[in-house]
Design a protein around this motif. Structure first.
Motif, mmCIF file in Angstrom:
data_model
loop_
_atom_site.group_PDB
_atom_site.id
_atom_site.type_symbol
_atom_site.label_atom_id
_atom_site.label_comp_id
_atom_site.label_asym_id
_atom_site.label_seq_id
_atom_site.Cartn_x
_atom_site.Cartn_y
_atom_site.Cartn_z
ATOM 1 N N VAL A 38 -13.310 71.066 54.727
ATOM 2 C CA VAL A 38 -14.528 70.680 55.432
ATOM 3 C C VAL A 38 -14.730 71.696 56.551
ATOM 4 C CG1 VAL A 38 -15.689 68.894 56.785
ATOM 5 C CG2 VAL A 38 -14.119 68.237 54.934
ATOM 6 N N LYS A 39 -15.933 72.259 56.626
ATOM 7 C CA LYS A 39 -16.271 73.262 57.643
ATOM 8 C C LYS A 39 -17.430 72.749 58.472
ATOM 9 C CE LYS A 39 -17.959 77.194 56.177
ATOM 10 N NZ LYS A 39 -19.257 77.590 56.651
ATOM 11 N N LYS A 40 -17.409 73.022 59.762
ATOM 12 C CA LYS A 40 -18.369 72.446 60.697
ATOM 13 C C LYS A 40 -19.819 72.704 60.342
ATOM 14 C CE LYS A 40 -19.645 72.135 65.522
ATOM 15 N NZ LYS A 40 -19.413 72.637 66.873
ATOM 16 N N ASN A 41 -20.191 73.873 59.904
ATOM 17 C CA ASN A 41 -21.593 74.072 59.515
ATOM 18 C C ASN A 41 -21.643 74.685 58.129
ATOM 19 O OD1 ASN A 41 -22.043 76.972 59.473
ATOM 20 N ND2 ASN A 41 -21.908 76.934 61.705
ATOM 21 N N TRP A 56 -7.028 77.280 40.702
ATOM 22 C CA TRP A 56 -7.807 76.234 41.372
ATOM 23 C C TRP A 56 -9.241 76.298 40.866
ATOM 24 C CZ3 TRP A 56 -5.520 72.649 44.358
ATOM 25 C CH2 TRP A 56 -4.212 72.918 44.782
ATOM 26 N N THR A 57 -9.741 75.190 40.343
ATOM 27 C CA THR A 57 -11.089 75.120 39.794
ATOM 28 C C THR A 57 -11.998 74.408 40.786
ATOM 29 O OG1 THR A 57 -10.178 75.025 37.565
ATOM 30 C CG2 THR A 57 -12.473 74.345 37.837
ATOM 31 N N LEU A 58 -13.055 75.088 41.219
ATOM 32 C CA LEU A 58 -14.003 74.483 42.149
ATOM 33 C C LEU A 58 -14.752 73.353 41.441
ATOM 34 C CD1 LEU A 58 -15.272 74.642 45.002
ATOM 35 C CD2 LEU A 58 -16.980 76.185 44.021
ATOM 36 N N GLN A 59 -14.682 72.148 41.998
ATOM 37 C CA GLN A 59 -15.347 70.981 41.427
ATOM 38 C C GLN A 59 -16.680 70.703 42.114
ATOM 39 O OE1 GLN A 59 -13.930 69.116 38.743
ATOM 40 N NE2 GLN A 59 -12.728 70.990 38.746
ATOM 41 N N TYR A 67 -25.260 70.978 59.041
ATOM 42 C CA TYR A 67 -24.176 70.086 59.433
ATOM 43 C C TYR A 67 -22.803 70.562 58.978
ATOM 44 C CZ TYR A 67 -27.794 66.828 60.801
ATOM 45 O OH TYR A 67 -28.872 66.262 61.391
ATOM 46 N N CYS A 68 -22.600 70.668 57.669
ATOM 47 C CA CYS A 68 -21.255 71.005 57.213
ATOM 48 C C CYS A 68 -21.255 71.531 55.786
ATOM 49 C CB CYS A 68 -20.328 69.793 57.306
ATOM 50 S SG CYS A 68 -20.672 68.516 56.098
ATOM 51 N N GLN A 69 -20.108 72.069 55.417
ATOM 52 C CA GLN A 69 -19.846 72.465 54.036
ATOM 53 C C GLN A 69 -18.559 71.763 53.612
ATOM 54 O OE1 GLN A 69 -17.903 76.244 53.079
ATOM 55 N NE2 GLN A 69 -19.563 76.629 51.630
ATOM 56 N N VAL A 70 -18.601 71.145 52.441
ATOM 57 C CA VAL A 70 -17.421 70.516 51.842
ATOM 58 C C VAL A 70 -17.191 71.180 50.500
ATOM 59 C CG1 VAL A 70 -16.433 68.382 50.933
ATOM 60 C CG2 VAL A 70 -17.877 68.304 52.984
ATOM 61 N N ARG A 71 -15.959 71.634 50.253
ATOM 62 C CA ARG A 71 -15.603 72.209 48.948
ATOM 63 C C ARG A 71 -14.426 71.420 48.402
ATOM 64 N NH1 ARG A 71 -15.599 78.370 48.144
ATOM 65 N NH2 ARG A 71 -17.205 77.923 46.626
ATOM 66 N N VAL A 72 -14.461 71.151 47.090
ATOM 67 C CA VAL A 72 -13.406 70.375 46.434
ATOM 68 C C VAL A 72 -12.926 71.152 45.210
ATOM 69 C CG1 VAL A 72 -12.807 68.180 45.346
ATOM 70 C CG2 VAL A 72 -14.521 68.225 47.180
ATOM 71 N N GLY A 110 -5.415 63.922 33.667
ATOM 72 C CA GLY A 110 -6.147 65.116 34.074
ATOM 73 C C GLY A 110 -7.252 64.759 35.045
ATOM 74 N N TYR A 111 -8.174 65.655 35.212
ATOM 75 C CA TYR A 111 -9.307 65.419 36.095
ATOM 76 C C TYR A 111 -10.578 65.742 35.340
ATOM 77 C CZ TYR A 111 -8.940 70.473 36.777
ATOM 78 O OH TYR A 111 -8.875 71.827 36.583
ATOM 79 N N GLY A 112 -11.705 65.232 35.831
ATOM 80 C CA GLY A 112 -12.921 65.518 35.092
ATOM 81 C C GLY A 112 -14.196 65.130 35.796
ATOM 82 N N ALA A 113 -14.345 63.882 36.173
ATOM 83 C CA ALA A 113 -15.606 63.437 36.772
ATOM 84 C C ALA A 113 -15.736 63.978 38.189
ATOM 85 C CB ALA A 113 -15.687 61.919 36.778
ATOM 86 N N SER A 114 -16.946 64.334 38.547
ATOM 87 C CA SER A 114 -17.219 64.840 39.880
ATOM 88 C C SER A 114 -18.668 64.516 40.208
ATOM 89 C CB SER A 114 -16.988 66.350 39.915
ATOM 90 O OG SER A 114 -17.242 66.864 41.195
ATOM 91 N N SER A 115 -18.906 64.103 41.432
ATOM 92 C CA SER A 115 -20.268 63.763 41.836
ATOM 93 C C SER A 115 -20.419 64.042 43.316
ATOM 94 C CB SER A 115 -20.542 62.275 41.536
ATOM 95 O OG SER A 115 -21.892 61.982 41.749
ATOM 96 N N GLN A 116 -21.649 64.124 43.770
ATOM 97 C CA GLN A 116 -21.886 64.351 45.195
ATOM 98 C C GLN A 116 -23.127 63.626 45.664
ATOM 99 O OE1 GLN A 116 -23.109 68.242 46.520
ATOM 100 N NE2 GLN A 116 -23.898 68.763 44.501
ATOM 101 N N SER A 117 -23.161 63.393 46.952
ATOM 102 C CA SER A 117 -24.333 62.824 47.602
ATOM 103 C C SER A 117 -24.577 63.633 48.859
ATOM 104 C CB SER A 117 -24.078 61.349 47.951
ATOM 105 O OG SER A 117 -25.191 60.811 48.618
#
Length: 142
Positions: A38-41, A56-59, A67-72, A110-117
């Motif tokens: 999480v980054k401030k802007n 590492w796979t960017l999801q 406001y911010c940047q979130v990377r997962v 494993g992993y698979g589903a990803s969503s954002q709001s």
């Protein structure tokens, strides 16, 4: 299948230092790792990740205007090992607050589903359909 087993989370500090490295932690072969920063802007520089010799796979790359940047990211441990993860700014031109965290799960398919709001002036809502029963869900709010 049974639900994944939460193993641990390892965080960095949240400050303006250019690179952030977690404390060393242990993983086992096939552990699922979910990392987020999480980054401030939301302006450049972009945060990158490396560690454990893993791919590492960017999801998600979520930018909330002004406001911010979130990377997962997600990765699968390829062997039993002790490792660290480093979160880095692509450029050190700006002194911005940021930090990161790695969460690990065991006995997962494993992993698979990803969503954002991305909501600025209201309560966020989010629809998510998991890819398997008994899924673990990691939520990040910036």
């Amino acid at each position: 299948m049974a639900a994944p087993v939460y193993v641990q989370d390892v965080e960095t500090v949240f400050n303006t230092v250019d690179d952030k490295t977690t404390a060393s932690f242990d993983v086992q072969t096939f552990d699922i790792l979910v990392a987020f920063s999480v980054k401030k802007n939301n302006q450049d520089p972009v945060i990158t990740i490396a560690g454990g010799g893993l791919t590492w796979t960017l999801q998600q790359d979520i930018n909330v205007a002004n406001y911010c940047q979130v990377r997962v990211w997600a990765a699968i441990a390829e062997s039993n090992q002790s490792m660290t993860v480093t979160f880095s700014k692509a450029s050190n031109l700006f002194s911005e607050l940021f930090g990161g965290c790695v969460v690990s799960f065991r006995e997962s398919n494993g992993y698979g589903a990803s969503s954002q709001s991305n909501v600025e002036d209201a309560e966020p809502t989010l629809d998510l359909t998991t890819t398997d029963t008994n899924s673990a869900i990691v939520v990040v709010s910036g």
